[in-house]
Design an enzyme around this catalytic site. Structure first.
Site, PDB file in Angstrom:
ATOM      1  N   LYS A 119       0.821  -1.218   0.000  1.00 27.42           N
ATOM      2  CA  LYS A 119       0.000   0.000   0.000  1.00 27.42           C
ATOM      3  C   LYS A 119       0.849   1.259   0.000  1.00 27.42           C
ATOM      4  CE  LYS A 119      -4.482  -1.485   1.498  1.00 27.42           C
ATOM      5  NZ  LYS A 119      -5.599  -1.313   2.396  1.00 27.42           N
ATOM      6  N   LYS A 202      -4.122  -9.626  -7.017  1.00 26.98           N
ATOM      7  CA  LYS A 202      -5.356  -9.830  -6.250  1.00 26.98           C
ATOM      8  C   LYS A 202      -6.475  -8.917  -6.750  1.00 26.98           C
ATOM      9  CE  LYS A 202      -5.534  -7.961  -2.164  1.00 26.98           C
ATOM     10  NZ  LYS A 202      -5.316  -7.518  -0.801  1.00 26.98           N
ATOM     11  N   LYS A 205     -10.104  -3.284  -4.482  1.00 30.16           N
ATOM     12  CA  LYS A 205     -10.811  -2.013  -4.699  1.00 30.16           C
ATOM     13  C   LYS A 205      -9.872  -0.957  -5.240  1.00 30.16           C
ATOM     14  CE  LYS A 205     -13.515  -2.759  -0.622  1.00 30.16           C
ATOM     15  NZ  LYS A 205     -13.555  -2.462   0.793  1.00 30.16           N
TER      16      LYS A 205
END
Ligand code: TYM
Length: 340
Positions: A119, A202, A205
């Protein structure tokens, strides 16, 4: 014992972030299992809005996203009488225990977290401190209820290992046998649903391409378009799963099909062996529309009834706090804080 008085196999805690539309990965990897576990466990399901703000959330949207996430749980079949459904920021005990755990966890442990690395990317120095200490809040979510089992997708496994490490270190630092070592429940055939555009990434969102994921709010035409455009290869489908080695996109679609149909992947392949992807994708679309349609319709209905959803969350927060507060009081005593 739960509110309804039945025997249980333990106490479950799980949650998802209200960061916009939930997708098929959230559903197959987590939420569908939450619904099934209500039979045998005492379940606490949380919309983790404190976690959401570890990356900036527009304050004009956050409350709506929180309601939407709660509506997804309800539409999928979480029963707010049988289970507790609430949003994290309404129960301050989570944040307080997270601070104590931030003082128990070691920097070296957090440095190893792959989700933070993914992230934060190249901008590590600019990531929020909340994003870095995210797993200590997650450990607090679980342990403030002394939950024993945590149903999640495969990507959360490392965070649950850290939760066990924190529980263990807390117990040994303070010389107590207080927190349980939680068991991850990584269930079902689709514990890691991959992007429709790249079978090695993966479904998420945060992927900029809408075509990478099936959102739980997608209508049948959109689902059909997304599966039609999903990346595949030129080979026909094999008769068994071993034939999908090194074919990640094909493997992902077959895995999704099998999970939605509640069948084994080899059984699905037996039906489609030797065929190209056109027929398979058409059948997959029909199946997804059949399985997700009722859920989407219920989400739309709940969107028009925000008062009901808010009421469920408020009632859930009250019941959650009634479990968390006595546990937190004991933790304060163990740590040695002066009693108020
Ligand atoms: P979040 O919001 O990213 O995802 C919610 C749940 O969906 C699962 N999931 C997937 N499963 C399979 N395939 C995928 N592509 C996929 N994408 C997401 C996740 O594994 C998760 O179970 N840190 C958590 C939220 C959290 C939590 C907790 C979970 C906060 N506190 C305490 C359990 C217990 C998260 O970000 O999930």
């Amino acid at each position: 014992m739960t509110d309804s008085g039945k025997k249980t196999l333990g106490r479950i805690f799980s949650g998802a972030q209200p960061t916009g539309d939930m997708h098929l990965g959230n559903y197959l990897g987590a939420i569908r299992n939450w619904v099934r576990l209500q039979e045998d466990y005492e379940c606490i399901y949380c919309v983790v809005d404190l976690h959401a703000i570890t990356t900036f959330q527009d304050p004009r949207l956050l409350a709506g996203h929180t309601r939407e996430a709660a509506a997804t749980y309800l539409a999928a079949g979480v029963d707010p009488k049988e289970s507790i459904l609430f949003n994290q920021s309404q129960v301050p005990a989570h944040a307080e225990l997270a601070w104590i755990f931030a003082c128990v966890a070691r920097m070296g442990w957090l440095n190893r977290m792959t989700q933070f690395k993914d992230k934060a990317g190249k901008h590590r120095e600019k990531a929020s401190i909340g994003l870095y200490s995210y797993p200590t809040l997650m450990a607090a979510d679980i342990l403030v209820y002394k939950a024993t089992h945590v149903p999640v997708g495969d990507d959360q496994k490392q965070h649950l290992e850290l939760t066990r490490d924190i529980a263990q270190k807390f117990n040994s630092d303070f010389g107590v046998e207080y927190f349980p070592l939680v068991e991850p429940l990584i269930l079902g055939g689709a514990t890691r649903v991959m992007s429709l555009r790249d079978g090695t990434a993966k479904m998420s969102k945060s992927d900029p391409s809408d075509y990478s994921r099936i959102s739980l709010t997608d209508d049948p035409d959109t689902i059909a378009r997304k599966f039609r455009k999903a990346r595949t290869d030129g080979e026909p489908l094999p008769g068994e799963i071993a034939g999908l080695k090194d074919r990640p996109e094909a493997l992902n679609l077959v895995t999704i099909f099998a999970a939605l149909a509640d069948r084994k992947r080899d059984d699905v392949l037996a039906d489609f062996a030797g065929q190209g992807f056109a027929d398979f994708k058409a059948a997959l679309t029909d199946l997804a529309v059949e399985k997700l349609g009722p859920l989407t319709a219920e989400m739309i209905r709940l969107k028009d009834d925000p008062g009901y959803v808010d009421g469920v969350l408020r009632d859930g927060a009250r019941r959650a706090a009634a479990i968390a507060e006595p546990i937190l009081r004991e933790v304060r005593d163990i740590v040695g804080f002066l009693r108020p």
